[in-house]
Motif scaffolding. Sequence first.
Motif, PDB file in Angstrom:
ATOM      1  N   GLY B 193       0.881  -1.220   0.000  1.00 54.02           N
ATOM      2  CA  GLY B 193       0.131  -0.073   0.048  1.00 54.02           C
ATOM      3  C   GLY B 193       0.702   1.172  -0.007  1.00 54.02           C
ATOM      4  N   ILE B 194       2.037   1.089  -0.408  1.00 58.14           N
ATOM      5  CA  ILE B 194       2.841   2.396  -0.415  1.00 58.14           C
ATOM      6  C   ILE B 194       3.108   2.804  -1.978  1.00 58.14           C
ATOM      7  CG2 ILE B 194       5.513   3.057  -0.032  1.00 58.14           C
ATOM      8  CD1 ILE B 194       5.362   1.276   2.273  1.00 58.14           C
ATOM      9  N   PRO B 195       2.767   3.768  -2.259  1.00 58.12           N
ATOM     10  CA  PRO B 195       2.640   4.042  -3.801  1.00 58.12           C
ATOM     11  C   PRO B 195       4.057   4.598  -4.099  1.00 58.12           C
ATOM     12  CG  PRO B 195       1.702   6.078  -2.340  1.00 58.12           C
ATOM     13  CD  PRO B 195       1.958   4.829  -1.529  1.00 58.12           C
ATOM     14  N   GLY B 196       4.387   4.393  -5.169  1.00 62.03           N
ATOM     15  CA  GLY B 196       5.886   4.597  -5.638  1.00 62.03           C
ATOM     16  C   GLY B 196       5.645   5.342  -7.030  1.00 62.03           C
ATOM     17  N   ARG B 197       6.821   6.116  -7.177  1.00 61.21           N
ATOM     18  CA  ARG B 197       6.936   6.591  -8.746  1.00 61.21           C
ATOM     19  C   ARG B 197       8.323   6.708  -9.055  1.00 61.21           C
ATOM     20  NH1 ARG B 197       4.438  12.822  -8.897  1.00 61.21           N
ATOM     21  NH2 ARG B 197       5.426  12.462 -10.856  1.00 61.21           N
ATOM     22  N   ARG B 198       8.581   6.731 -10.360  1.00 63.19           N
ATOM     23  CA  ARG B 198       9.944   6.785 -10.954  1.00 63.19           C
ATOM     24  C   ARG B 198       9.756   8.118 -11.862  1.00 63.19           C
ATOM     25  NH1 ARG B 198      14.546   3.599 -12.650  1.00 63.19           N
ATOM     26  NH2 ARG B 198      13.390   1.800 -11.406  1.00 63.19           N
ATOM     27  N   VAL B 199      11.053   8.998 -11.492  1.00 61.14           N
ATOM     28  CA  VAL B 199      11.116  10.210 -12.247  1.00 61.14           C
ATOM     29  C   VAL B 199      12.669  10.261 -12.842  1.00 61.14           C
ATOM     30  CG1 VAL B 199       9.506  11.414 -11.014  1.00 61.14           C
ATOM     31  CG2 VAL B 199      11.958  11.413 -10.019  1.00 61.14           C
ATOM     32  N   ASP B 200      12.859  11.376 -13.367  1.00 65.04           N
ATOM     33  CA  ASP B 200      14.172  11.331 -14.079  1.00 65.04           C
ATOM     34  C   ASP B 200      14.806  12.288 -13.197  1.00 65.04           C
ATOM     35  OD1 ASP B 200      16.455  12.324 -15.322  1.00 65.04           O
ATOM     36  OD2 ASP B 200      15.283  13.201 -17.240  1.00 65.04           O
ATOM     37  N   GLY B 201      15.862  11.437 -12.565  1.00 65.88           N
ATOM     38  CA  GLY B 201      16.739  12.013 -11.566  1.00 65.88           C
ATOM     39  C   GLY B 201      17.771  13.074 -12.030  1.00 65.88           C
ATOM     40  N   THR B 202      17.769  13.383 -13.203  1.00 67.21           N
ATOM     41  CA  THR B 202      18.786  14.435 -13.704  1.00 67.21           C
ATOM     42  C   THR B 202      17.829  15.754 -13.848  1.00 67.21           C
ATOM     43  OG1 THR B 202      18.572  13.911 -15.846  1.00 67.21           O
ATOM     44  CG2 THR B 202      20.311  12.490 -14.859  1.00 67.21           C
ATOM     45  N   ALA B 248      30.614   3.130 -25.093  1.00 68.19           N
ATOM     46  CA  ALA B 248      29.553   3.629 -26.082  1.00 68.19           C
ATOM     47  C   ALA B 248      28.343   4.098 -25.055  1.00 68.19           C
ATOM     48  CB  ALA B 248      29.294   2.712 -27.067  1.00 68.19           C
ATOM     49  N   GLU B 249      28.332   3.308 -23.996  1.00 72.73           N
ATOM     50  CA  GLU B 249      27.202   3.516 -23.056  1.00 72.73           C
ATOM     51  C   GLU B 249      27.331   4.805 -22.171  1.00 72.73           C
ATOM     52  OE1 GLU B 249      26.073   0.304 -20.037  1.00 72.73           O
ATOM     53  OE2 GLU B 249      26.368   2.019 -18.494  1.00 72.73           O
ATOM     54  N   LYS B 250      28.777   4.650 -21.942  1.00 71.76           N
ATOM     55  CA  LYS B 250      29.024   5.960 -21.232  1.00 71.76           C
ATOM     56  C   LYS B 250      28.931   7.420 -21.809  1.00 71.76           C
ATOM     57  CE  LYS B 250      32.691   3.606 -19.195  1.00 71.76           C
ATOM     58  NZ  LYS B 250      34.079   3.691 -18.430  1.00 71.76           N
ATOM     59  N   ASP B 251      29.425   6.984 -23.101  1.00 72.74           N
ATOM     60  CA  ASP B 251      29.468   8.497 -23.945  1.00 72.74           C
ATOM     61  C   ASP B 251      27.893   8.791 -24.408  1.00 72.74           C
ATOM     62  OD1 ASP B 251      32.063   8.237 -24.222  1.00 72.74           O
ATOM     63  OD2 ASP B 251      32.071   7.345 -26.151  1.00 72.74           O
ATOM     64  N   ALA B 252      27.028   7.726 -24.228  1.00 67.56           N
ATOM     65  CA  ALA B 252      25.741   8.115 -24.473  1.00 67.56           C
ATOM     66  C   ALA B 252      24.969   8.728 -23.310  1.00 67.56           C
ATOM     67  CB  ALA B 252      24.529   6.881 -25.034  1.00 67.56           C
ATOM     68  N   ALA B 253      25.499   8.122 -21.992  1.00 70.47           N
ATOM     69  CA  ALA B 253      24.885   8.668 -20.730  1.00 70.47           C
ATOM     70  C   ALA B 253      25.428   9.949 -20.091  1.00 70.47           C
ATOM     71  CB  ALA B 253      25.004   7.535 -19.858  1.00 70.47           C
ATOM     72  N   MET B 254      26.764  10.166 -20.520  1.00 69.62           N
ATOM     73  CA  MET B 254      27.472  11.331 -19.748  1.00 69.62           C
ATOM     74  C   MET B 254      27.422  12.359 -20.723  1.00 69.62           C
ATOM     75  SD  MET B 254      29.970   8.806 -17.696  1.00 69.62           S
ATOM     76  CE  MET B 254      31.326   9.977 -17.774  1.00 69.62           C
ATOM     77  N   THR B 255      26.169  13.046 -21.447  1.00 65.01           N
ATOM     78  CA  THR B 255      26.424  14.122 -22.194  1.00 65.01           C
ATOM     79  C   THR B 255      25.837  15.546 -21.314  1.00 65.01           C
ATOM     80  OG1 THR B 255      23.974  13.645 -22.613  1.00 65.01           O
ATOM     81  CG2 THR B 255      25.588  12.545 -24.004  1.00 65.01           C
ATOM     82  N   ALA B 256      26.030  16.409 -21.878  1.00 63.20           N
ATOM     83  CA  ALA B 256      25.529  17.872 -21.329  1.00 63.20           C
ATOM     84  C   ALA B 256      24.116  17.928 -21.020  1.00 63.20           C
ATOM     85  CB  ALA B 256      26.017  18.876 -22.189  1.00 63.20           C
ATOM     86  N   GLU B 257      23.204  16.874 -21.907  1.00 60.16           N
ATOM     87  CA  GLU B 257      21.765  17.129 -21.710  1.00 60.16           C
ATOM     88  C   GLU B 257      21.478  16.119 -20.542  1.00 60.16           C
ATOM     89  OE1 GLU B 257      23.195  16.254 -24.902  1.00 60.16           O
ATOM     90  OE2 GLU B 257      23.063  18.190 -25.569  1.00 60.16           O
ATOM     91  N   ASP B 259      23.621  15.718 -17.697  1.00 61.97           N
ATOM     92  CA  ASP B 259      24.423  16.316 -16.488  1.00 61.97           C
ATOM     93  C   ASP B 259      23.453  17.251 -15.973  1.00 61.97           C
ATOM     94  OD1 ASP B 259      25.761  17.786 -14.805  1.00 61.97           O
ATOM     95  OD2 ASP B 259      27.515  18.158 -16.142  1.00 61.97           O
ATOM     96  N   PRO B 260      22.996  16.906 -14.438  1.00 63.09           N
ATOM     97  CA  PRO B 260      22.076  17.492 -14.057  1.00 63.09           C
ATOM     98  C   PRO B 260      22.242  19.137 -14.061  1.00 63.09           C
ATOM     99  CG  PRO B 260      22.931  15.761 -12.693  1.00 63.09           C
ATOM    100  CD  PRO B 260      23.847  15.607 -13.997  1.00 63.09           C
ATOM    101  N   ILE B 261      23.811  19.076 -13.851  1.00 61.52           N
ATOM    102  CA  ILE B 261      24.062  20.976 -13.644  1.00 61.52           C
ATOM    103  C   ILE B 261      24.065  21.534 -15.172  1.00 61.52           C
ATOM    104  CG2 ILE B 261      25.870  22.393 -12.939  1.00 61.52           C
ATOM    105  CD1 ILE B 261      26.647  20.402 -10.992  1.00 61.52           C
ATOM    106  N   GLN B 262      24.610  21.039 -15.990  1.00 62.07           N
ATOM    107  CA  GLN B 262      24.584  21.533 -17.440  1.00 62.07           C
ATOM    108  C   GLN B 262      23.267  21.740 -17.844  1.00 62.07           C
ATOM    109  OE1 GLN B 262      27.843  21.100 -20.199  1.00 62.07           O
ATOM    110  NE2 GLN B 262      28.757  19.333 -19.013  1.00 62.07           N
ATOM    111  N   ARG B 263      22.346  20.619 -17.524  1.00 63.10           N
ATOM    112  CA  ARG B 263      21.107  20.617 -18.141  1.00 63.10           C
ATOM    113  C   ARG B 263      20.123  21.913 -17.457  1.00 63.10           C
ATOM    114  NH1 ARG B 263      17.008  15.106 -17.531  1.00 63.10           N
ATOM    115  NH2 ARG B 263      15.154  16.688 -18.298  1.00 63.10           N
ATOM    116  N   LEU B 264      20.393  22.155 -16.114  1.00 59.13           N
ATOM    117  CA  LEU B 264      19.851  23.206 -15.329  1.00 59.13           C
ATOM    118  C   LEU B 264      20.493  24.382 -15.855  1.00 59.13           C
ATOM    119  CD1 LEU B 264      17.568  24.219 -13.402  1.00 59.13           C
ATOM    120  CD2 LEU B 264      19.392  23.842 -11.741  1.00 59.13           C
ATOM    121  N   ARG B 265      21.484  24.403 -16.373  1.00 56.47           N
ATOM    122  CA  ARG B 265      22.167  25.772 -16.574  1.00 56.47           C
ATOM    123  C   ARG B 265      21.628  26.483 -18.080  1.00 56.47           C
ATOM    124  NH1 ARG B 265      27.052  28.871 -16.116  1.00 56.47           N
ATOM    125  NH2 ARG B 265      27.450  29.706 -17.787  1.00 56.47           N
TER     126      ARG B 265
END
Lengths: 337, 313
Positions: B193-202, B248-257, B259-265
Motif C-alpha cells: 500500500g505504499i505508492p511509488g513513482r519513478r522520475v528522471d533524476g537528472t 559507448a554506453e558511457k558516452d551516451a549517458a554522460m552528455t551535457a543534456e 548532466d544535471p548541472i549543465q541541463r539546469l544551466r
Amino acid sequence: MSTATNPALQLNMSQLLSRALEAEMGRDDRIVVFGEDVGGLGGVFGATRNLQRRFGERRVRDTPISEMAFTGLAVGAAQAGLRPVVELMFVDFIGVCLDQVYNQAAKNAYMSGGAVSVPLVLRTAVGLIGAAAQHSQVLSATFAHLPGLKVVMPGTPGDGPGLLLSAIRDENPVVFLEHKLLLKQRAGTARHPGAIDALDQPIPLGQAATVRSGGDLTIATAGWAVQQSLEAASVLADDGIEAEVVDLRSLVPLDRETLTSSAARTGRLLVVDEDYLSYGMSGELIAVVCEELWEHRPRVARHALPDVPIPASRPLEEAVMPNPRTIAEAARRLVLA
Amino acid sequence: MLDLEVAYRSMVRMRAVEEAVQLGVISGEIHGEMHVGIGQEAIAAGIEPLLTDDDAVVSTHRPHLHALVHRVNPVAMLAELFERDGGLCHGKGGHMHLFSPDRDFMCTGIVGASVPIALGYAFARHYRERAGLAVAVLGDGAANIGAFAESLNLAALWRLPVVFLCEDNGYGISVARDAATAGAIERRGEPYGIPGRRVDGTDVTAVYDAAEQAFGQARAGQPALLVCDCYRWSGHYEGDTDHYRAQAEKDAAMTAERDPIQRLRARLIAGRANEDELTEAEAAERARVAEWVAEARAKPSPNPADALSGVFV
C-alpha cells in the motif's frame, strides 16, 4: 525484608524481569518494547507479560517476523532519543539480523567519534531446552568478541531485574542473555538468591559475584551454568574439595579483578561454559588469568559445550551439556592431577 | 518551493565538493575507499527545499550530497573525508559513516542498512507526536536486500513518516541494474500500500515535483517511495577501472543534456537568466567550497592514541 519471607521468591525470572521492565517503563517514557509476540502474549517466555495491557500498543509492539527491520528500527530510534528494549525471541535468530547489531549498534558510538550513542537493549533467550541446534545456543562469546557491545547474562533469577535495570540505563547497546531454564526457575529454588531482596537496585555491569567461597579451585562461569556449578560444588565438598564459584554476570565488561584475585587465591581455574568450547569464553578467561598470574603458574581447565551442533534427543543433548556431574569430574581432574 | 537558481548553486557546490574529494584521493590525503555522487546532484537538490530542521536523513556509502542538502556542517564533513581530527567523527568514521546528530543525519556503509535505521528515526517522531519525517536513502542495488522488503511492510503497518528515496544509478558496483533487479523498483511498495513513482533524476524539477508529493504523504503518515533515474558518472569508487561499462554506453549517458548541472544551466539561460551572472554565481560557489576544503585540510591529524578510546560512551 528477610529472604525467607520475600514473596518474590515465588516468582521465576521471566516474571521478575517483566516486573522490572514495567517499573522502569513507568519511570521512563523513552522506553519502548519491540519484538515478536511481546504484546498480547507477553513474550514466548513471559518476560514482557502485562506490559502491553499497562502501556498500550504505542509502547509495546508486536513486530512482524522481520528481525532486520525491527533491530534496525531500534538503532535509529535509540539514536533519535528513545531507549528501545528489543526482544529477539531466540539468540539463534541473530543470524538474520546481526548486521544491525554488530555493524550498526555496536559501532556507531565509536565511528561517530562519540557524537551519537545507541542505548538499546537486545533481550534474548539462550541455552539448552530440548529444542536442538537452531534454538538452543548461547552464543555469548560471539557477542563478546565484537567490540562495542556489552554482554550481560544473569546467573540466578534474583539478579535478573538489577542487571536489566543497569542494561536499560546504560548509554551503550547491551545484549542481555536470558537462559531459558532461569526464565522458568522460581527464585526460591535457585542455588543462590542473588539480589532477590533488592530487586529495584541496579546491579552495576562488570561486577562479578562470588557466589560460593572455597580454597581449592575457582570455577568461573555465567548463566545457568552458575546453578550447575554450585550443585557440582556441593558434591565436591562431600569429597573434601572446596570450590569457589564466580558468577561473572557480565562478559563485557569483564570483572578481571574478581576473576584473577580468586584464581590467585586458589591457584586453579576451571571455566564452565554452555557456549561452544573453541575460541570461546573459556579460552579467554584462562588467557586473562594466565597473563595476569603467570608467575604463579595457575593450573587451568575448561569445560564447555563441545564443538558440535546441539542435538535434539534428550540422551544426545545430555551428552553435550555440562552438568553437575561432568563439572565435578572436571574439577576433580584439575585438583587431583 | 523550488527556486531553480538556488538549486543550481547548490548543485555546483555539490560538484565542487566531490571534485575536491577526488583530488584528495589522487593526492593521497584520502587513503580509503571513496564513493562520489557526480551525476546524481539533482536528486539531492530536488529534495533540498522540502527538508526541514525536524527531518532525519539516513544515507548510504555515497552520502555527501545528502549531507550537504540536510545542512550538515560542510567543513566538519570535509574534515572527516580528509581524515582529519576536528570533523564530524574525529577520523573514526570516514566518508561512509558520517554522523551529525544535530541534524539527525547519518549514513552507513552497509548497503540497505540505512533503510530500517531510517524507520527508527521516523518511529521516534511518530512516538513523540513530533513533526518531521525520515528519508531512507538507498540505491538500486539495495532494493534487493531483504531489509528493504521488511521495512516497506513495517513502515506501512505502523504508518511511519518515511520517504524511501531510491537513487537508481544503474549499477551495483559492476552489475547493471537489469542483471540484478527483476521488475520495477518503484512498484515494490504497492503490495504494502505504499505508492511509488519513478522520475528522471537528472531533472531537478521532476525530482522536486515528485518529492513534494512523497514528502507530503509521509508527513501525513503514509510512507512513500520515490525512485530517481540517474547515471553514475564515476566508477563505483575512485580508482575503479570501470572496464565493465562499455564506452559507448558511457558516452551516451554522460552528455551535457544528462548532466544535471549543465541541463539546469541551459534551462536557466533559455529562460531569462543572464549567462554571465550564472558564471559568476558558479565561481562564487566554487570559491566557497575551496574555502571549506582549505579549512578542513588545515585541521590537525588525529592522535593515534585516540584509536583505542570511545568504544563505549
